[in-house]
Write a protein that holds these residues in place. Structure first.
Motif, mmCIF file in Angstrom:
data_model
loop_
_atom_site.group_PDB
_atom_site.id
_atom_site.type_symbol
_atom_site.label_atom_id
_atom_site.label_comp_id
_atom_site.label_asym_id
_atom_site.label_seq_id
_atom_site.Cartn_x
_atom_site.Cartn_y
_atom_site.Cartn_z
ATOM 1 N N THR A 1 0.830 -1.202 0.000
ATOM 2 C CA THR A 1 0.000 0.000 0.000
ATOM 3 C C THR A 1 0.864 1.253 0.000
ATOM 4 O OG1 THR A 1 -1.378 -1.299 1.476
ATOM 5 C CG2 THR A 1 -2.063 0.976 1.051
ATOM 6 N N LEU A 2 1.862 1.244 0.879
ATOM 7 C CA LEU A 2 2.734 2.421 1.002
ATOM 8 C C LEU A 2 3.502 2.674 -0.290
ATOM 9 C CD1 LEU A 2 4.062 4.533 2.991
ATOM 10 C CD2 LEU A 2 5.885 2.844 3.247
ATOM 11 N N THR A 3 4.175 1.641 -0.803
ATOM 12 C CA THR A 3 5.042 1.864 -1.958
ATOM 13 C C THR A 3 4.227 2.122 -3.224
ATOM 14 O OG1 THR A 3 5.203 -0.523 -2.285
ATOM 15 C CG2 THR A 3 6.998 0.536 -1.089
ATOM 16 N N LEU A 4 3.139 1.375 -3.387
ATOM 17 C CA LEU A 4 2.320 1.586 -4.580
ATOM 18 C C LEU A 4 1.645 2.957 -4.515
ATOM 19 C CD1 LEU A 4 1.441 0.273 -7.209
ATOM 20 C CD2 LEU A 4 -0.560 -0.627 -6.033
ATOM 21 N N GLY A 5 1.231 3.318 -3.312
ATOM 22 C CA GLY A 5 0.610 4.632 -3.134
ATOM 23 C C GLY A 5 1.565 5.752 -3.507
ATOM 24 N N TRP A 6 2.806 5.661 -2.999
ATOM 25 C CA TRP A 6 3.808 6.682 -3.300
ATOM 26 C C TRP A 6 4.120 6.698 -4.795
ATOM 27 C CZ3 TRP A 6 5.462 11.003 -1.650
ATOM 28 C CH2 TRP A 6 6.666 11.543 -2.131
ATOM 29 N N THR A 7 4.234 5.483 -5.389
ATOM 30 C CA THR A 7 4.539 5.384 -6.808
ATOM 31 C C THR A 7 3.474 6.099 -7.635
ATOM 32 O OG1 THR A 7 5.585 3.256 -6.440
ATOM 33 C CG2 THR A 7 4.955 3.758 -8.695
ATOM 34 N N LEU A 8 2.208 5.809 -7.327
ATOM 35 C CA LEU A 8 1.117 6.397 -8.115
ATOM 36 C C LEU A 8 1.046 7.908 -7.898
ATOM 37 C CD1 LEU A 8 -1.638 3.674 -7.660
ATOM 38 C CD2 LEU A 8 -0.207 4.116 -9.668
ATOM 39 N N PHE A 9 1.238 8.333 -6.640
ATOM 40 C CA PHE A 9 1.192 9.763 -6.329
ATOM 41 C C PHE A 9 2.285 10.516 -7.089
ATOM 42 C CE2 PHE A 9 3.063 13.140 -3.655
ATOM 43 C CZ PHE A 9 2.037 14.061 -3.730
ATOM 44 N N VAL A 59 20.839 21.147 -8.033
ATOM 45 C CA VAL A 59 19.718 20.511 -8.729
ATOM 46 C C VAL A 59 19.848 18.993 -8.662
ATOM 47 C CG1 VAL A 59 18.670 20.144 -10.994
ATOM 48 C CG2 VAL A 59 19.227 22.451 -10.248
ATOM 49 N N ALA A 60 21.069 18.485 -8.901
ATOM 50 C CA ALA A 60 21.287 17.037 -8.842
ATOM 51 C C ALA A 60 21.071 16.524 -7.416
ATOM 52 C CB ALA A 60 22.686 16.690 -9.327
ATOM 53 N N ALA A 61 21.521 17.313 -6.424
ATOM 54 C CA ALA A 61 21.406 16.881 -5.030
ATOM 55 C C ALA A 61 19.946 16.799 -4.587
ATOM 56 C CB ALA A 61 22.182 17.828 -4.121
ATOM 57 N N ILE A 62 19.072 17.565 -5.226
ATOM 58 C CA ILE A 62 17.651 17.471 -4.885
ATOM 59 C C ILE A 62 16.960 16.398 -5.724
ATOM 60 C CG2 ILE A 62 15.448 18.702 -4.761
ATOM 61 C CD1 ILE A 62 17.059 21.312 -4.547
ATOM 62 N N SER A 63 17.193 16.405 -7.038
ATOM 63 C CA SER A 63 16.397 15.513 -7.895
ATOM 64 C C SER A 63 16.798 14.049 -7.792
ATOM 65 C CB SER A 63 16.429 15.950 -9.361
ATOM 66 O OG SER A 63 17.262 17.007 -9.584
ATOM 67 N N VAL A 64 18.093 13.767 -7.625
ATOM 68 C CA VAL A 64 18.498 12.361 -7.581
ATOM 69 C C VAL A 64 17.891 11.631 -6.371
ATOM 70 C CG1 VAL A 64 20.450 10.785 -7.445
ATOM 71 C CG2 VAL A 64 20.559 12.744 -8.973
ATOM 72 N N PRO A 65 17.989 12.201 -5.140
ATOM 73 C CA PRO A 65 17.346 11.497 -4.005
ATOM 74 C C PRO A 65 15.844 11.323 -4.191
ATOM 75 C CG PRO A 65 18.858 13.164 -3.189
ATOM 76 C CD PRO A 65 18.779 13.361 -4.667
ATOM 77 N N LEU A 66 15.175 12.320 -4.787
ATOM 78 C CA LEU A 66 13.733 12.184 -5.007
ATOM 79 C C LEU A 66 13.428 10.980 -5.887
ATOM 80 C CD1 LEU A 66 12.570 15.891 -5.546
ATOM 81 C CD2 LEU A 66 11.981 14.371 -3.656
ATOM 82 N N ASN A 67 14.209 10.850 -6.962
ATOM 83 C CA ASN A 67 13.970 9.722 -7.864
ATOM 84 C C ASN A 67 14.487 8.411 -7.285
ATOM 85 O OD1 ASN A 67 12.469 10.797 -9.878
ATOM 86 N ND2 ASN A 67 14.221 11.429 -11.116
ATOM 87 N N LEU A 68 15.449 8.504 -6.385
ATOM 88 C CA LEU A 68 15.937 7.306 -5.704
ATOM 89 C C LEU A 68 14.829 6.709 -4.835
ATOM 90 C CD1 LEU A 68 18.376 5.537 -4.615
ATOM 91 C CD2 LEU A 68 18.608 7.268 -2.855
ATOM 92 N N VAL A 69 14.178 7.555 -4.032
ATOM 93 C CA VAL A 69 13.092 7.084 -3.176
ATOM 94 C C VAL A 69 11.957 6.531 -4.032
ATOM 95 C CG1 VAL A 69 11.328 7.797 -1.520
ATOM 96 C CG2 VAL A 69 13.669 8.644 -1.293
ATOM 97 N N PHE A 70 11.616 7.297 -5.077
ATOM 98 C CA PHE A 70 10.552 6.817 -5.955
ATOM 99 C C PHE A 70 10.928 5.481 -6.593
ATOM 100 C CE2 PHE A 70 9.466 6.292 -10.420
ATOM 101 C CZ PHE A 70 8.114 6.077 -10.299
ATOM 102 N N GLY A 71 12.151 5.381 -7.086
ATOM 103 C CA GLY A 71 12.579 4.169 -7.789
ATOM 104 C C GLY A 71 12.513 2.943 -6.894
ATOM 105 N N VAL A 72 12.953 3.088 -5.649
ATOM 106 C CA VAL A 72 12.927 1.954 -4.725
ATOM 107 C C VAL A 72 11.480 1.573 -4.404
ATOM 108 C CG1 VAL A 72 13.522 1.196 -2.401
ATOM 109 C CG2 VAL A 72 15.191 2.473 -3.739
ATOM 110 N N ALA A 73 10.648 2.584 -4.131
ATOM 111 C CA ALA A 73 9.243 2.306 -3.816
ATOM 112 C C ALA A 73 8.554 1.626 -5.000
ATOM 113 C CB ALA A 73 8.520 3.604 -3.461
ATOM 114 N N ALA A 74 8.752 2.174 -6.195
ATOM 115 C CA ALA A 74 8.089 1.628 -7.376
ATOM 116 C C ALA A 74 8.535 0.200 -7.639
ATOM 117 C CB ALA A 74 8.371 2.504 -8.593
#
Lengths: 288, 279
Positions: A27-35, B65-80
């Motif tokens: 839920t957490l990861t998919l939620g964050w991904t979609l958001f 810019v890199a210091a802000i955008s890379v961590p953002l996409n890192l968190v997203f990438g791991v979550a996704a």
């Protein structure tokens, strides 16, 4: 033994997975991904198509029927097509040479293939321009043969070959690696010549990856901006690419015109990407 | 038989020569040219071009810019990739396609979409002007455009890796009483760390080098919203070629460093993939 164990593990875990998942965090990861996807990608792209919708079909058609716009779109797509074709031929050759032959400097050459992915496009742009300019290291000798590269559509193709090449080589390499040489050797013992083996045995096996890589190179080339604008000369109707025209429309605050060109480019690119994804889905099977 | 072998050898060296020539003309020479042109007027001029205030502020902005955008996409990438690789749900392949979407979009269009959202005539433009919030032609716009173009890098690297590694390790850790977070930190993270580094490396290279998208949203304010690639363009268009190539050489060296690190990490990724396959 381990095969039996793993089969029973699959059978055991399959029904439980459907009932209640042991792994947490969906839920957490998919939620964050979609958001995040909605915020960063879908909302902005939605704004583009929303803007296009306000123009209506007639508005879009009008914006796209201007001769300068048509010329830019035609140039972008045709030069990308030519560049992708060159990348396809030489990318195949380079992937083949890097995988099948051992020679001094091979590792260096292999690492060099990734350069266009790592090198900022603006740097590539000014370097290629200086290289192929009339007084450049390669531009000067080419000019003696009457070939002008920089500040012509040919220069655009050169820049697009630069950005597209890694896609073909890197898509082909893993497939070439897996390709079983036994088949080629069998064909050889049956008396087939090297060229015949390549065409009848190797090429069909490489075909899906070859197409995928070439399409990727094409998709990248169509939208390319940074490496092209320096070498192109940017003469309207002659060497002005579509992305540059979007930029100049924006500088004149012609948002509608910029949106129309962007929509035309995206629509064609998506139509290309859809069959590509389908092909990849069929192509990539688990390798165990 | 002899003639056949000779022919084979001849063909081999012919193909190698074509490959070397092609890669030399299209890839190696431009790289060499950047470094040679940057140093063509000597080291003093080179240093002067790099230590000039506008160049330094461009460097600062690029790093920020890199210091802000890379961590953002890192968190997203791991979550996704956790959601996509470890679970089955409807619309999974559609989600992967949507994550890949920014790769198919021209850099210029990636900038345009944010102009349409936040520009003066844009969707949120009037509201932003009323509340005196600057997104376009300022840091937030540059970061947004950079996050957009680097969006797929980490996720794309991790999804196949985590899929190949399966979920047995995690299930074992959980059944032994580890919490979800412990499992991720102690089991998943060590398994994916090389793939993660690979994705971050490519993401960072693109974030620091992005030109088209940033060019559209930055407004080219010298000393304020100019990144290194944009600074290269300005210098080049002002015919300050040596300075342009000097700044470009910094980016080129960064690219070379990326390639070297990529090589090192690549073998490790292959190793962790193999382990996944044999597990």
């Amino acid at each position: 033994m381990s095969a039996v164990l793993s089969i029973s593990a699959v059978q055991l875990s399959a029904p439980s997975r459907r009932q209640r998942d042991v792994l947490p965090g969906l839920t957490l990861t998919l939620g964050w991904t979609l958001f995040w996807l909605a915020l960063i990608v879908l909302l902005p792209l939605g704004a583009l198509f929303g803007k296009a919708a306000t123009l209506g079909f007639d508005g879009l058609y009008d914006a796209l029927s201007a001769p300068r716009v048509r010329a830019a779109l035609a140039l972008s797509f045709s030069s990308a097509l030519i560049a992708a074709g060159v990348c396809a031929v030489f990318g195949l050759l380079i992937a083949w040479v890097l995988k099948r032959y051992r020679f001094p400097g091979r590792g260096l050459l292999d690492a060099l293939v990734d350069l266009p992915i790592a090198l900022p496009t603006a740097v590539a742009g000014i370097a290629l321009t200086a290289l192929y300019a009339p007084k450049g290291w390669l531009g000067a000798p080419l000019l003696e043969y009457g070939i002008k590269v920089a500040y012509t559509p040919l220069g655009i193709v050169v820049a697009l070959i630069f950005v597209g090449l890694p896609f073909v080589v890197r898509t082909l390499q893993p497939v070439l690696e897996e390709l079983e040489r036994e088949q080629e050797e069998a064909a050889a013992t049956l008396g087939a010549g090297p060229l015949r083996i390549f065409i009848k045995v190797t090429l069909p096996a490489l075909l899906p990856a070859w197409l995928t890589g070439t399409t990727l190179a094409f998709a990248r080339a169509v939208g390319e901006y940074g490496s092209v604008i320096f070498i192109a000369g940017n003469i309207p109707m002659v060497s002005e690419i579509a992305p540059l025209l979007i930029v100049s429309k924006l500088e004149q605050f012609d948002y509608a015109g910029a949106t129309a060109i962007a929509c035309a480019m995206l629509t064609v690119s998506f139509l290309l990407l859809l069959p590509l994804n389908w092909l990849q889905g069929r192509l990539v099977r688990p390798v165990h | 038989m002899r003639a056949h072998q000779l022919q084979h050898k001849l063909g081999k060296w012919l193909l190698i020569s074509i490959a070397v020539l092609f890669l030399g003309c299209f890839l190696l020479l431009p790289l060499v040219l950047v470094l040679v042109s940057a140093l063509s007027k000597g080291l003093d001029v080179y240093w002067a071009a790099l230590s000039e205030p506008d160049a330094l502020s461009a460097l600062q902005l690029t790093l920020l810019v890199a210091a802000i955008s890379v961590p953002l996409n890192l968190v997203f990438g791991v979550a996704a990739s956790w959601a996509i690789a470890k679970f089955q749900f409807r619309g999974r392949s559609l989600l992967i396609t949507l994550i890949d979407l920014p790769f198919a979009v021209s850099p210029v269009i990636s900038g345009l979409v944010f102009v349409l959202l936040f520009g003066a005539q844009g969707l949120f433009g009037p509201w932003l002007a009323e509340h005196d919030v600057r997104i376009l032609f300022a840091l937030p716009g540059i970061v947004l455009a950079t996050v957009f173009v680097t969006f797929p890098f980490v996720a794309r690297e991790l999804i196949p890796l985590m899929q190949a590694q399966g979920r047995d390790d995690e299930e074992a850790a959980l059944s032994l009483g580890a919490s979800g977070w412990q499992t991720f930190r102690r089991v998943t993270l060590p398994n994916i760390k090389w793939g993660l580094m690979y994705g971050v490396l490519l993401c960072n290279a693109r974030a620091m080098g992005e030109f088209g998208a940033v060019s559209v949203v930055s407004g080219h304010i010298r000393g304020r919203t100019n990144t290194l690639p944009l600074h290269v363009e300005i210098l080049y268009n002002e015919y300050q070629f040596v300075a342009a190539f000097a700044v470009a050489s910094v980016l080129a060296l960064l690219a070379l460093l990326t390639l070297i690190l990529k090589r090192i990490v690549e073998t490790r990724v292959a190793h962790s993939l193999n382990r996944g396959a044999h597990a």
